[in-house]
Design an enzyme around this catalytic site. Structure first.
Site, PDB file in Angstrom:
ATOM      1  N   HIS A  21       0.850  -1.191   0.000  1.00 13.07           N
ATOM      2  CA  HIS A  21       0.000   0.000   0.000  1.00 13.07           C
ATOM      3  C   HIS A  21       0.886   1.242   0.000  1.00 13.07           C
ATOM      4  CE1 HIS A  21       0.787  -0.810   4.261  1.00 13.07           C
ATOM      5  NE2 HIS A  21       0.497   0.442   4.535  1.00 13.07           N
ATOM      6  N   HIS A  29       6.409  -6.014  11.342  1.00 14.64           N
ATOM      7  CA  HIS A  29       5.655  -4.784  11.572  1.00 14.64           C
ATOM      8  C   HIS A  29       5.083  -4.729  12.985  1.00 14.64           C
ATOM      9  CE1 HIS A  29       2.804  -1.466  10.942  1.00 14.64           C
ATOM     10  NE2 HIS A  29       3.503  -1.164   9.856  1.00 14.64           N
ATOM     11  N   HIS A  39      -5.547  -1.535  11.758  1.00 12.54           N
ATOM     12  CA  HIS A  39      -4.729  -2.729  11.949  1.00 12.54           C
ATOM     13  C   HIS A  39      -5.525  -3.722  12.786  1.00 12.54           C
ATOM     14  CE1 HIS A  39      -0.869  -0.986  10.512  1.00 12.54           C
ATOM     15  NE2 HIS A  39      -1.357   0.141  11.014  1.00 12.54           N
ATOM     16  N   ASP A  67      -0.107  -4.485   5.889  1.00 14.34           N
ATOM     17  CA  ASP A  67      -0.993  -3.995   6.946  1.00 14.34           C
ATOM     18  C   ASP A  67      -2.425  -4.333   6.529  1.00 14.34           C
ATOM     19  OD1 ASP A  67       1.290  -3.005   8.015  1.00 14.34           O
ATOM     20  OD2 ASP A  67       0.822  -0.886   7.696  1.00 14.34           O
ATOM     21  N   HIS A  89      -7.433  -1.673   5.506  1.00 11.74           N
ATOM     22  CA  HIS A  89      -6.377  -0.734   5.904  1.00 11.74           C
ATOM     23  C   HIS A  89      -6.533   0.625   5.228  1.00 11.74           C
ATOM     24  CE1 HIS A  89      -2.738   0.389   7.870  1.00 11.74           C
ATOM     25  NE2 HIS A  89      -2.115   0.655   6.725  1.00 11.74           N
TER      26      HIS A  89
END
Length: 815
Positions: free
Chosen positions: A73, A444, A422, A197, A176
């Site tokens: 993204h 992450h 998230h 994500d 997301h």
């Protein structure tokens, strides 16, 4: 380096190498390797660091090896170092992202170059904690680099699959932000799912993350919130709007730091709806202070087709009164110039950047911080080392971004209501359970939340430990390598003529077996009918009918086993073609049709001379190979073919003048058998001159006697020089001789248990072992026995005996 298991035979190593985003949030960049294919996942920067230190550890890996770079993204921590990779490293791969991500990428990174200290532009509002830093020389890339990288980026649609050099990847919705996707990657049979994500919670405009229909072997997933649990969405929205409402009624101002794109649009939709329902607020302005958000709002208005059902139905309504674009706001205005912004009364400002490092959100924070009537609402995830993270500790003073020597009192209230898209622990664990991977790699996430998530997952799947369903969890640090041994099954597809032959063979076998099944069923049914015609009670008839059914089922089971025996274990011969990890078995003539390969025929030829005549040469060849096919035998030429592969020709006229046979041997080098057979033929031809058999066949007895030597008669010496008979012993092995050899093998195995049937002249025999009797018919090569084990053993011996007793080449059958 983390090793899952020691490499074993038949295994390939999957390698994961974290260049960033491992045990941290920011500069996400991961490398996966398998079967010499390399994929890079994301290329971001760390929002809490400056200059080159904000980059992933690109120097730790040879980027020229990367085949494909997949961007999940547009957020800076996932995409902002992409121009640097493409223009300032030895990366030569291809880059893919979704259409919406590419549309926003250009504007987002152009703003990134201008606004951040990395850009060093004249319009930058810097936040440099080091007063001695040379911001003007710390550019990672320029606008020109950005545009050149933009032209090289390729796009992928959701649910579409792209295949490149053995790598297949499919994009799925990740929630997301607009355009975010997770990638399902397949390399040589290995399936890897990279979530990026993702969000499993429904909101006002985005689709929730999808669960791919295929189970991955390895899952690479985020761990941002660890084991934390999110507050329900409606409760969060209610709490936020209550805080905003009460603050505004007191005359205060609300600052909402956000990323320019992503959660900002979701918050604007919430505020727009709340204002439409509360008349007392409609005279109070809502602003979004981001030129980037204003530019990209057109992208949101365009890509409503990839948003959730509610948005799509609203924008595609046939009734013009109901048709509207939710991103065309009524109560929200944009701020084009902060210098002319009048903030004397209550208002709400949604401003970027979300980390409060610099820019409009930082300037408004410093301007409004001393007033206790004001409030700042932190709506996203705050990264370590940023002002957003420091502000959550509620410090009494904050440092000025423009002057590091100046501090500003902090009296405004601070609220944290996370709208970060998230997953929390429950959502993450539920998703993991649905995709059901055997290996999980966590990325992450800060060290502590990630560690807690790993422990929670290991506890959840503790019952599987030590079994084939065991789930292993890895949480590598940056520059750590995770190695996982992958054991795969290689399967080849049979194509072309070879496939047609196998289908024909299977159809024939199945048809034959079905006929046998039908005959047995009819026999059992006839027996049952005969029994039913007898006067019996209904109870007895029902019992016999049930017995008949059981007999049929039993026979069907046995026949099914026989089918399996027939259809498996058959050797196939062909050319195995490997391309992009796909194996195809073809016949040579089908290569051009099913592949891009061109074929050529290589023919070998050798000329040699021997001191013998044609009849002697033929006798030696027949002794070795059995039957040889004579193609020509006239005054000029003699020619034969051995086993349809080796061609031997003799020019008789030339041979007479040369004082020996001038032989030409030719064969096509299309398989190993032909080459081996040619070697054997040539060896035999060269050995004819010196063979003892040749001497015996061509020798004569003297016509006179030797007085000094006792006259003896040697049978071998009596052989005339005339050509040997056409039907020699080896080439024309009699049936009785072959039966004798097979019988010898059976005798060696079963001893006195083997009996030859009387009056059958050795054509039939029986073997009795205990209660089991096997009847052997040598002429038909069949075995009749009620014991399958004994029957299979005898058939195997007969099969081997036939191969040993028969010559290499058989005589042609004549009609």
């Amino acid at each position: 380096m983390t090793v899952d298991s020691q490499p074993a035979d038949g295994t390939d190593d999957f390698k994961f190498f974290g260049l960033g985003g491992c045990n941290e949030v920011g500069r996400s960049c991961h490398i996966i390797e398998y079967k010499n294919k390399v994929i890079m996942l994301d290329a971001g920067v760390h929002p809490g660091l400056q200059g080159l230190s904000s980059l992933p550890f690109y120097d730790e890996y040879d980027l020229s090896k990367v085949d494909i770079l997949l961007v999940s993204h547009f957020h800076l921590d996932h995409a902002a170092s992409l121009p640097y990779v493409m223009q300032h490293t030895n990366f030569n791969g291809r880059v893919f992202m979704t259409h919406a991500t590419k549309a926003i990428y250009r504007w987002l990174l152009s703003d990134f170059v201008k606004v951040t200290s990395i850009g060093g532009g004249s319009d930058a509002r810097l936040n440099n904690s080091d007063p001695n830093a040379n911001t003007g020389s710390s550019n990672l890339y320029t606008d020109d680099d950005l545009m050149r990288s933009f032209d090289r980026i390729e796009t992928i649609d959701y649910h579409s699959t792209i295949e490149l050099d053995g790598i297949r990847f499919t994009a799925y919705h990740a929630g997301h932000v607009l355009g975010a996707c997770m990638y399902f990657i397949e390399i040589g049979g290995l399936k890897v799912l990279f979530t990026g994500d993702y969000s499993s919670e429904e909101d006002r405009h985005l689709q929730v993350a999808e669960v791919p229909p295929i189970k991955p072997d390895i899952l690479i997933t985020e761990s941002t919130f660890g084991t934390a649990t999110h507050e329900p969405r409606l409760e969060k929205e209610t709490r936020m709007t209550n805080i905003i409402h009460s603050t505004l009624l007191k005359g205060g101002r609300i600052l909402m730091p956000v990323f320019a794109l992503g959660r900002a649009q979701e918050l604007l939709l919430i505020l727009e709806e709340y204002w439409s329902l509360n008349d007392d607020l409609q005279n109070i302005n809502i602003y979004y202070a981001s030129s980037l958000a204003r530019k990209c709002m057109a992208v949101y208005q365009t890509y409503t087709n990839i948003m959730n059902d509610s948005i799509r139905l609203t924008t595609s309504a046939t009734n013009s009164s109901k048709k509207q674009n939710p991103f065309q706001f009524k109560f929200i205005k944009s701020i084009k110039n902060l210098d002319k912004f009048q903030d004397f009364g209550p208002c709400v400002v949604v401003a970027s950047p979300g980390m409060l490092q610099n820019g409009v959100s930082r300037e408004l924070l410093e301007r409004w911080a001393p007033d206790p009537k004001n409030a700042v609402i932190m709506t996203g995830y705050s990264v370590e080392g940023t002002m957003a993270k420091d502000l959550l500790t509620e410090p009494h003073t904050i440092q000025s971004a423009m002057n590091s020597d100046m501090t500003i009192p902090r009296r405004l209230s601070i609220e944290e209501i996370s709208f970060a898209a998230h997953v929390d622990f429950q959502q993450n664990a539920s998703f993991i359970e649905k995709v059901n991977p055997s290996k999980i790699i966590l990325v992450h996430g800060e060290s502590n939340p990630m560690g807690r998530l790993k422990s929670a997952l290991l506890s959840k799947y503790a019952s599987r430990k030590g079994t084939e369903q065991e789930v292993k969890v890895f949480n590598p640090r940056n520059c750590d390598e995770v190695t996982i041994g992958i054991k795969g099954l290689k399967v080849a597809k049979v194509l072309g003529t070879l496939a047609e032959e196998q289908l024909s063979y299977l159809k024939k076998e199945i048809s034959t077996q079905i006929k046998k099944d039908n005959v047995k069923i009819e026999e059992l049914s006839d027996d049952n009918m005969d029994k039913e015609t007898m006067p019996e009670s209904d109870e007895k008839a029902d019992k016999e009918s049930e017995d008949t059914k059981n007999d049929i089922d039993k026979n069907n089971d046995e026949n099914a086993n026989e089918k399996n025996i027939i259809s498996t274990g058959k050797a196939l011969s062909g050319v195995l073609v490997s391309k992009d990890f796909d194996l195809n078995l073809l016949q040579l003539q089908d290569l051009h049709e099913f592949t891009q390969l061109s074929t050529s025929i290589v023919k070998s030829k050798i000329n040699l001379k021997i001191n013998a005549d044609i009849s002697l040469m033929k006798w030696h060849l027949e002794q070795m190979f059995g039957f040889i096919s004579i193609l020509a035998d006239d005054e000029e030429t003699w020619e034969c073919v051995i086993m349809d592969m080796i061609d031997i020709s003799v020019e008789k006229n030339n041979s007479q003048s040369a004082g020996g046979l001038l032989i030409n041997v030719e064969w096509v080098n299309d398989n190993l058998m032909a080459d081996s057979l040619a070697d054997s033929v040539i060896a035999i031809l060269y050995s004819i001159d010196s063979s003892p058999a040749s001497v015996k066949l061509t020798s004569k007895s003297c016509s006179h006697s030797h007085n000094k030597v006792k006259e003896e008669v040697d049978d071998d010496a009596m052989i005339e020089s005339t050509p040997p008979p056409e039907k020699n012993a080896h080439a024309n092995s009699e049936i009785s001789s072959r039966i004798h050899r097979i019988t010898s093998l059976l005798k060696a195995q079963f001893g006195d248990s083997l009996k030859t049937a009387a009056g059958e002249e050795g054509k039939k025999a029986t073997i009795v072992i205990g209660k089991n009797e096997a009847k052997i018919d040598y002429l038909n090569l069949t075995v009749d026995c009620n014991s399958r084990v004994l029957r299979d053993r005898i058939e195997n011996i007969i099969k081997r005996g036939c191969g040993l007793a028969a010559p290499l080449s058989q005589y042609e059958k004549t009609t």
